[in-house]
Design an enzyme around this catalytic site. Structure first.
Site, PDB file in Angstrom:
ATOM      1  N   GLN A  31       0.837  -1.202   0.000  1.00  0.00           N
ATOM      2  CA  GLN A  31       0.000   0.000   0.000  1.00  0.00           C
ATOM      3  C   GLN A  31       0.868   1.247   0.000  1.00  0.00           C
ATOM      4  O   GLN A  31       1.897   1.294   0.667  1.00  0.00           O
ATOM      5  CB  GLN A  31      -0.915  -0.046   1.238  1.00  0.00           C
ATOM      6  CG  GLN A  31      -1.610   1.247   1.598  1.00  0.00           C
ATOM      7  CD  GLN A  31      -0.997   1.889   2.836  1.00  0.00           C
ATOM      8  OE1 GLN A  31      -0.764   1.217   3.840  1.00  0.00           O
ATOM      9  NE2 GLN A  31      -0.741   3.182   2.758  1.00  0.00           N
ATOM     10  N   CYS A  32       0.440   2.248  -0.772  1.00  0.00           N
ATOM     11  CA  CYS A  32       1.109   3.550  -0.733  1.00  0.00           C
ATOM     12  C   CYS A  32       0.036   4.626  -0.670  1.00  0.00           C
ATOM     13  O   CYS A  32      -1.040   4.408  -0.125  1.00  0.00           O
ATOM     14  CB  CYS A  32       2.036   3.725  -1.932  1.00  0.00           C
ATOM     15  SG  CYS A  32       1.199   3.791  -3.533  1.00  0.00           S
ATOM     16  N   ARG A  33       0.304   5.779  -1.232  1.00  0.00           N
ATOM     17  CA  ARG A  33      -0.688   6.860  -1.198  1.00  0.00           C
ATOM     18  C   ARG A  33      -1.811   6.626  -2.197  1.00  0.00           C
ATOM     19  O   ARG A  33      -2.986   6.806  -1.882  1.00  0.00           O
ATOM     20  CB  ARG A  33       0.011   8.193  -1.492  1.00  0.00           C
ATOM     21  CG  ARG A  33      -0.907   9.421  -1.468  1.00  0.00           C
ATOM     22  CD  ARG A  33      -0.103  10.690  -1.673  1.00  0.00           C
ATOM     23  NE  ARG A  33      -0.935  11.885  -1.624  1.00  0.00           N
ATOM     24  CZ  ARG A  33      -1.521  12.424  -2.689  1.00  0.00           C
ATOM     25  NH1 ARG A  33      -1.358  11.870  -3.897  1.00  0.00           N
ATOM     26  NH2 ARG A  33      -2.264  13.510  -2.573  1.00  0.00           N
ATOM     27  N   GLY A  53      -1.434   3.944  -5.003  1.00  0.00           N
ATOM     28  CA  GLY A  53      -1.358   2.647  -5.664  1.00  0.00           C
ATOM     29  C   GLY A  53      -0.235   2.519  -6.662  1.00  0.00           C
ATOM     30  O   GLY A  53       0.016   1.436  -7.188  1.00  0.00           O
ATOM     31  N   TYR A  77      -3.771   4.730   0.284  1.00  0.00           N
ATOM     32  CA  TYR A  77      -4.195   5.426   1.506  1.00  0.00           C
ATOM     33  C   TYR A  77      -5.277   6.462   1.211  1.00  0.00           C
ATOM     34  O   TYR A  77      -6.183   6.685   2.029  1.00  0.00           O
ATOM     35  CB  TYR A  77      -2.978   6.086   2.135  1.00  0.00           C
ATOM     36  CG  TYR A  77      -3.231   6.754   3.478  1.00  0.00           C
ATOM     37  CD1 TYR A  77      -3.351   5.998   4.636  1.00  0.00           C
ATOM     38  CD2 TYR A  77      -3.315   8.140   3.576  1.00  0.00           C
ATOM     39  CE1 TYR A  77      -3.563   6.607   5.873  1.00  0.00           C
ATOM     40  CE2 TYR A  77      -3.525   8.752   4.798  1.00  0.00           C
ATOM     41  CZ  TYR A  77      -3.653   7.988   5.944  1.00  0.00           C
ATOM     42  OH  TYR A  77      -3.860   8.599   7.150  1.00  0.00           O
TER      43      TYR A  77
END
Length: 469
Positions: free
Chosen positions: A426-428, A430, A455
């Site tokens: 997971q990041c901000r 994708g 996120y």
């Protein structure tokens, strides 16, 4: 006088060509390694590049100054500030002049006055330009390099964070405080021409506008509003992004002198067996396709860094300089990709293979999930959530149960992962997590999922987060 600016969007790097139209001479300021665009522009304008200069020993890209000296016979004007650790070591190969505080030099009828502006680095200088050929006795603007940006200033912590030189961040911040006093004393009307814009890791809040003025920065740049040195140092050192791994290598390369560009054609691989051989010999297999295509099917062992605005930055984080690089890319994109990698000194592109051929061998894939699926999976200890955002993002809030492993360090921290899990990355939004998913699979962690929307999607659904106290 002729003035042209150049912007490399992958590194948010600004460079400049200034020419005297009366004499037909030109200089390039803070050139990047792709010098063709300076040479082509000069030729189009009827100018000859006779000089090049740079504000400091750059850490985020390979300088093109030495290349211009070779190809154009350009004289290099280089900083003589800083101690012995900040001296150029390739001067016997070029025509040069060392300059420092108070030095002046001319290209045609354009004058450059040197201002020593340490803080980002000890040897950093800025250049005040006066167009005497246009009849002016007053300066027009200042090339600030990584000293003053639009809305921000250069970070002083790279030596400590990227090169491991302890104690230099605080010293650099205090030097920056003193350098800004020189900047504040300049006339408000001076234009400000920095070496970077938004997207660069050389500061923490760079503006997207490419040019400013001294007066505007005095009014609006946060760093110029602070009069107390201790407060300034604290604020400057807080919240700086993680410097990419390759920064330390760039400092070394630009100090000792970069290699000249290699124009040999890249070998085209025709069979999957050839690709397998490179993989067996330790080559970095780099798939540059969009992450959605990579997720559906990719060569087992390939790492995906899509060829977009973030490509060069993540390549610098993830590829070792002692590795051969094999591209999975379409033939028409190979030269552009190679140039982007060469911009940061990754010169070992030895071959490429068309995606259709690469996918004729053993392939893998991974799936994307949405935030509601993630919410259910977090209740099951068979799943392990990895947040690959940077430290500042993590500090602002994270999904409960996530483990923080910033993308650029993920490959070095795989030993920390528990075994026999399904790993959700997971990041901000994708995008970075898709790169992370490819790293995990390439390194043997086969059960991988990517969080679609990241996120941002989680918070849009008003799902619970944890905030640092």
């Amino acid at each position: 006088m002729l003035f042209r600016s150049f912007f490399d969007e992958q590194l948010a790097h600004m460079s400049y060509l200034v020419g005297c139209q009366r004499t037909g001479e030109a200089i390039v300021i803070d050139p990047g390694r792709n010098v063709d665009w300076y040479i082509d522009t000069a030729k189009k304008e009827g100018l000859q590049i006779v000089a090049a200069t740079e504000t400091h020993i750059h850490a985020d890209f390979v300088s093109g100054a030495k290349e211009l000296a070779k190809r154009c016979g350009a004289k290099l004007y280089l900083s003589d500030e800083g101690d012995a650790n900040w001296k150029y070591q390739y001067l016997d190969e070029v025509d040069y002049e060392l300059v420092k505080e108070g030095s002046t030099f001319t290209v045609g009828n354009v004058e450059f006055k040197v201002l020593h502006t340490p803080g980002h680095t000890p040897e950093h200088i800025s250049f005040i330009l006066t167009d005497k050929g246009g009849g002016s006795t007053e300066p027009m603007g200042i090339f600030t390099g990584d000293f003053v940006f639009v809305g921000d200033i250069g970070r002083p912590d790279l030596l400590e964070k990227a090169a491991g030189v302890a104690g230099t961040a605080d010293v650099g911040a205090r030097q920056m405080f003193q350098s800004l006093k020189k900047f504040k004393a300049l006339p408000d009307y001076l234009q400000v021409w920095p070496a970077h814009g938004a997207g660069s890791a050389c500061g923490k809040a760079l503006g997207a506008v490419p040019v400013s003025t001294v007066g505007y920065e005095k009014l609006n740049n946060w760093a110029l509003q602070i009069e107390d040195e201790e407060e300034f140092v604290k604020l400057l050192l807080t919240g700086q992004p993680e410097p990419p791994k390759y920064f330390a290598m760039m400092k070394k390369v630009n100090k000792i002198g970069p290699a000249y560009l290699n124009d040999e054609e890249v070998q085209a691989l025709q069979t999957i067996e050839q690709l397998n051989e490179y993989k067996a010999n330790g080559a970095f297999i780099l798939d540059v396709r969009p992450s959605q295509e990579f997720a559906k099917a990719h060569y087992a062992g390939a790492i995906n860094i899509p060829f977009n605005k973030s490509f060069t930055n993540w390549a610098g984080w993830l590829i070792n300089y002692d590795q051969d690089i094999v591209l999975i890319a379409n033939q028409e994109d190979v030269q552009a990709i190679r140039k982007a990698l060469a911009y940061i000194g990754l010169d070992r592109v030895v071959a490429y293979i068309e995606p259709s051929v690469a996918l004729s061998g053993e392939v893998e894939s991974y799936e994307e999930i949405d935030v509601h699926q993630l919410q259910q999976y977090l209740k099951d200890d068979r799943y392990y959530l990895i947040d690959v955002r940077n430290q500042a993002e993590w500090d602002e809030g994270y999904i409960e149960g996530a483990q923080h492993m910033m993308l650029g360090t993920l490959a070095d921290r795989l030993h920390e992962l528990p075994e026999n899990k399904t790993y959700i990355v997971q990041c901000r939004s994708g995008a970075r997590s898709a790169i992370g998913a490819s790293i995990l699979q390439a390194k043997g962690f086969k059960q991988v999922l990517n969080l679609k929307g990241g996120y941002l999607a989680w918070t849009r659904e008003k799902l619970p987060i944890v905030k640092q106290s």
